[in-house]
Enzyme design. Structure first.
Site, PDB file in Angstrom:
ATOM      1  N   ARG A  63       0.394  -1.101   0.282  1.00  0.00           N
ATOM      2  CA  ARG A  63      -0.358  -0.195  -0.285  1.00  0.00           C
ATOM      3  C   ARG A  63       0.734   1.153  -0.417  1.00  0.00           C
ATOM      4  O   ARG A  63       0.557   2.056  -0.282  1.00  0.00           O
ATOM      5  CB  ARG A  63      -0.843  -0.226   1.423  1.00  0.00           C
ATOM      6  CG  ARG A  63      -2.098  -1.234   0.954  1.00  0.00           C
ATOM      7  CD  ARG A  63      -3.346  -0.779   1.805  1.00  0.00           C
ATOM      8  NE  ARG A  63      -4.230  -1.523   1.905  1.00  0.00           N
ATOM      9  CZ  ARG A  63      -5.581  -2.158   2.191  1.00  0.00           C
ATOM     10  NH1 ARG A  63      -5.261  -1.694   3.937  1.00  0.00           N
ATOM     11  NH2 ARG A  63      -6.326  -2.681   2.042  1.00  0.00           N
ATOM     12  N   LYS A  88     -18.293 -16.736   2.772  1.00  0.00           N
ATOM     13  CA  LYS A  88     -20.099 -16.945   3.508  1.00  0.00           C
ATOM     14  C   LYS A  88     -20.901 -15.718   1.887  1.00  0.00           C
ATOM     15  O   LYS A  88     -20.933 -15.289   1.088  1.00  0.00           O
ATOM     16  CB  LYS A  88     -19.576 -15.556   4.324  1.00  0.00           C
ATOM     17  CG  LYS A  88     -19.157 -16.822   5.677  1.00  0.00           C
ATOM     18  CD  LYS A  88     -19.550 -15.510   7.064  1.00  0.00           C
ATOM     19  CE  LYS A  88     -19.564 -16.709   7.845  1.00  0.00           C
ATOM     20  NZ  LYS A  88     -19.601 -15.460   9.313  1.00  0.00           N
ATOM     21  N   GLY A 118      -9.506  -8.942   0.349  1.00  0.00           N
ATOM     22  CA  GLY A 118      -9.042  -8.559   0.641  1.00  0.00           C
ATOM     23  C   GLY A 118      -7.789  -9.764   0.727  1.00  0.00           C
ATOM     24  O   GLY A 118      -6.414  -9.431   0.658  1.00  0.00           O
ATOM     25  N   GLY A 174     -13.074  -3.809   0.425  1.00  0.00           N
ATOM     26  CA  GLY A 174     -14.486  -3.382   0.781  1.00  0.00           C
ATOM     27  C   GLY A 174     -14.642  -2.102  -0.329  1.00  0.00           C
ATOM     28  O   GLY A 174     -15.593  -2.588  -1.071  1.00  0.00           O
TER      29      GLY A 174
HETATM   30  P1  ADP Z   1     -11.811 -11.415   0.607  1.00  0.00           P
HETATM   31  O1  ADP Z   1     -11.254 -10.748   1.896  1.00  0.00           O
HETATM   32  O2  ADP Z   1     -11.232 -11.645  -0.480  1.00  0.00           O
HETATM   33  O3  ADP Z   1     -12.851 -10.908   0.089  1.00  0.00           O
HETATM   34  P2  ADP Z   1     -13.710 -13.330   1.703  1.00  0.00           P
HETATM   35  O4  ADP Z   1     -13.068 -12.610   3.349  1.00  0.00           O
HETATM   36  O5  ADP Z   1     -14.928 -13.253   1.793  1.00  0.00           O
HETATM   37  O6  ADP Z   1     -12.094 -13.399   0.673  1.00  0.00           O
HETATM   38  O7  ADP Z   1     -12.836 -14.314   2.348  1.00  0.00           O
HETATM   39  C1  ADP Z   1     -11.596 -15.672   2.588  1.00  0.00           C
HETATM   40  C2  ADP Z   1     -11.637 -16.625   3.452  1.00  0.00           C
HETATM   41  O8  ADP Z   1     -12.648 -18.026   2.878  1.00  0.00           O
HETATM   42  C3  ADP Z   1     -10.222 -17.149   3.917  1.00  0.00           C
HETATM   43  O9  ADP Z   1      -9.259 -17.385   5.483  1.00  0.00           O
HETATM   44  C4  ADP Z   1     -10.293 -18.531   3.904  1.00  0.00           C
HETATM   45  O10 ADP Z   1      -9.647 -19.953   4.339  1.00  0.00           O
HETATM   46  C5  ADP Z   1     -11.800 -18.930   3.190  1.00  0.00           C
HETATM   47  N1  ADP Z   1     -12.169 -20.679   2.899  1.00  0.00           N
HETATM   48  C6  ADP Z   1     -12.626 -20.230   1.265  1.00  0.00           C
HETATM   49  N2  ADP Z   1     -12.420 -21.572   0.910  1.00  0.00           N
HETATM   50  C7  ADP Z   1     -12.766 -22.348   2.155  1.00  0.00           C
HETATM   51  C8  ADP Z   1     -13.635 -23.310   2.290  1.00  0.00           C
HETATM   52  N3  ADP Z   1     -13.323 -24.367   2.404  1.00  0.00           N
HETATM   53  N4  ADP Z   1     -13.792 -23.764   3.923  1.00  0.00           N
HETATM   54  C9  ADP Z   1     -14.257 -22.217   4.529  1.00  0.00           C
HETATM   55  N5  ADP Z   1     -12.916 -21.181   4.434  1.00  0.00           N
HETATM   56  C10 ADP Z   1     -12.720 -21.231   3.125  1.00  0.00           C
HETATM   57 MG    MG Z   2     -11.742 -10.558   3.637  1.00  0.00          MG
END
Ligand code: ADP
Ligand code: MG
Length: 382
Positions: free
Chosen positions: A21, A181, A339, A362
C-alpha cells in the site's frame, strides 16, 4: 496540501510487514513533489481506541522515507498547532506524515469540527486513499467538503479500471467468486450477475450453493439460512441465460488444519462424506474453470476458492492465480479485488501479472455492488 493516502499496512515486530500500500501511494507523491507541492500525508492505521503507541505510523514513516528517498518527519498528531508549524516550515517537495488520524474517534464519526481542524493548515486536498473511499470519515469525506478536492493517481486508476470492468467489459466476461460466506457476497454476486456472462463459484460460499442444489456437504462451512438466497440467484441466472459454474469435485479433510491436510482427499461434489469438510476445489473443477478462463476476455476474481491459509488447501487458489496470469499474457483483462484474494495472489508471486490488483478490498466490492463511495462522491470532478 493535505494528501489522504491509504498507509494501513500490516506491521510485524514494529516494522512494516508488507509495503504494497505504501508503494501504491508513491506515484501521486512523486507527481506532487515534482510539482513543488508542500505535502502533508494523512492515513489511518488499524482500529485504535484512542491514542495507541502500537498503531503509530512511525514504522510507516521510516519505510516511506526509504522508498521516496527523502527525510520524512512524523507529526505527533493529525491536527493542532504542531501540525500547522511543521506544515508551514515545509519547503517545496518536502513531506510530513501526520500521525494515525484514527487516534481521534471524531475521524470515524466524520465530525465536522474535526474535519475543519484537519483542513485548517491547508489550501488543497488530494484523496488517493481508494482503500478508505467507501468510508464517510472526516479525512476521506469531511475535508473534501471544506477544501478544493482532487483525486490522486491511484484513486483515478482504480475508478478507471473498475469502471471499465463494469460498464464496457470485453466479452465473454467471467467472474470467479470465492471466499468464506455467501451472506457477505450476495450483493456482489447479484450485481455481477447483471454484468457478466459466466460466474464460477468456489470457496466456502460454494458449499451453500452445493447444499441448495441437493448435494451433501458434510461438516463444511455453510450458511443454511442463505440457501433460499442461493437458489434465487441460480434461478435468476437461469432466466437471464447466464452460466453459473459450481464445483464438480472438491478436496475434503476431516479437520481444517495441518493434521486434516494429511488425510485430505478428492471426492465428487455429490459424494462428500458426512464427517469431513470441503476445503478446496478439486482437479476436475479446476479444469472446468480453466476452460472458462481460457474463453474469457475479461475476468474479475474475488475470494480464494479454498482455505488457502493452509498450504495443502491452497492448490485451487494458486492454480486460479496461474490461469489468470496466463490469461493476462494472452491479452485478457484480469482484475483481482478483495482482502484475502489479493493476499493469495501476492503470496503466489503473481500480482504483477494481473492487469490490475485493487488496493481496496471493501471499496472495490462496494463499487461493483453499484454503491456510491462517499470519498469519491465528495470530489467534485469525479
Ligand atoms: P476476500 O477478502 O478476498 O473478499 P473473503 O474474506 O470472502 O475473501 O474470504 C476469505 C476466506 O475464505 C479465507 O480466509 C479462506 O480461508 C476462506 N475459505 C475459502 N474456502 C473455504 C472453505 N471451503 N471453507 C472455509 N473457509 C474457506
Ligand atoms: Mg476478507
Amino acid at each position: 496540501m493535505l494528501v489522504r493516502v491509504d498507509l494501513n499496512v500490516p506491521l510485524r515486530d514494529g516494522a512494516v510487514a508488507d509495503d504494497t500500500r505504501i508503494r501504491a501511494a508513491l506515484p501521486t507523491i512523486a507527481l506532487l513533489r515534482a510539482a513543488g507541492a508542500r505535502i502533508a500525508l494523512c492515513s489511518h492505521l488499524g482500529r485504535p481506541q484512542g491514542r495507541d503507541a502500537a498503531l503509530s505510523l512511525a514504522p510507516v514513516a521510516r519505510r516511506l522515507a526509504e522508498l521516496v528517498g527523502t527525510e520524512i518527519a512524523l507529526a505527533m498528531d493529525s491536527v493542532g498547532d504542531e501540525v500547522s508549524r511543521l506544515v508551514h516550515a515545509l519547503s517545496p517537495g518536502q513531506i510530513v506524515l501526520l500521525e494515525n488520524v484514527r487516534f481521534h474517534p471524531e475521524e470515524e464519526r466524520n465530525d465536522p469540527l474535526f474535519a475543519k481542524a484537519l483542513a485548517a493548515p491547508f489550501e488543497l486536498y488530494v484523496n488517493d486513499a481508494f482503500g478508505a473511499a467507501h468510508r464517510a470519515h472526516a479525512s476521506t469525506e469531511g475535508v473534501a467538503r471544506i477544501l478544493p478536492a482532487y483525486a490522486g493517481l491511484l484513486l483515478e486508476r482504480e475508478l478507471a479500471v473498475l469502471g471499465a470492468l463494469l460498464y464496457r467489459p470485453a466479452r465473454p466476461f467471467l467472474a470467479i467468486v470465492g471466499g468464506a460466506k455467501v451472506s457477505s457476497k450476495l450483493a456482489v454476486l447479484q450485481a455481477l450477475l447483471e454484468r457478466v456472462d459466466t460466474i464460477a463459484i468456489g470457496g466456502g460460499m460454494a458449499n451453500t450453493f452445493l447444499a441448495a442444489t441437493g448435494h451433501p456437504i458434510g461438516r463444511s462451512l455453510s450458511e443454511p439460512d442463505q440457501m433460499p438466497a442461493a437458489e434465487r440467484l441460480l434461478d435468476a441466472a437461469e432466466r437471464a441465460a447466464k452460466a453459473v459454474l459450481l464445483p464438480m469435485d472438491v478436496v475434503v479433510a476431516p479437520s481444517v488444519d495441518a493434521a486434516g491436510a494429511l488425510r485430505a482427499q478428492v471426492v465428487a461434489a455429490g459424494g462428500v462424506p458426512a464427517d469431513v469438510a470441503i476445503v478446496d476445489i478439486g482437479p476436475r473443477t479446476l479444469e472446468l474453470y480453466a476452460g472458462a478462463i481460457a474463453a474469457a476476455k475479461t475476468i474479475f476474481w474475488n475470494g480464494p476458492v479454498g482455505v488457502f491459509e493452509i498450504s495443502e488447501f491452497a492448490q485451487g487458489t494458486r492454480a486460479i492465480a496461474r490461469f489468470l496470469a496466463a490469461a493476462t499474457a494472452r491479452g485478457a483483462t484480469t482484475v483481482v479485488g478483495g482482502g484475502e484474494s489479493v493476499q493469495a495472489i501476492q503470496e503466489a508471486g503473481l500480482a504483477a501479472q494481473m492487469t490490475h490488483v485493487s488496493t481496496g478490498g471493501g471499496a472495490s466490492l462496494e463499487l461493483i455492488e453499484g454503491r456510491t463511495l462517499p470519498g469519491v462522491a465528495a470530489i467534485p470532478d469525479l
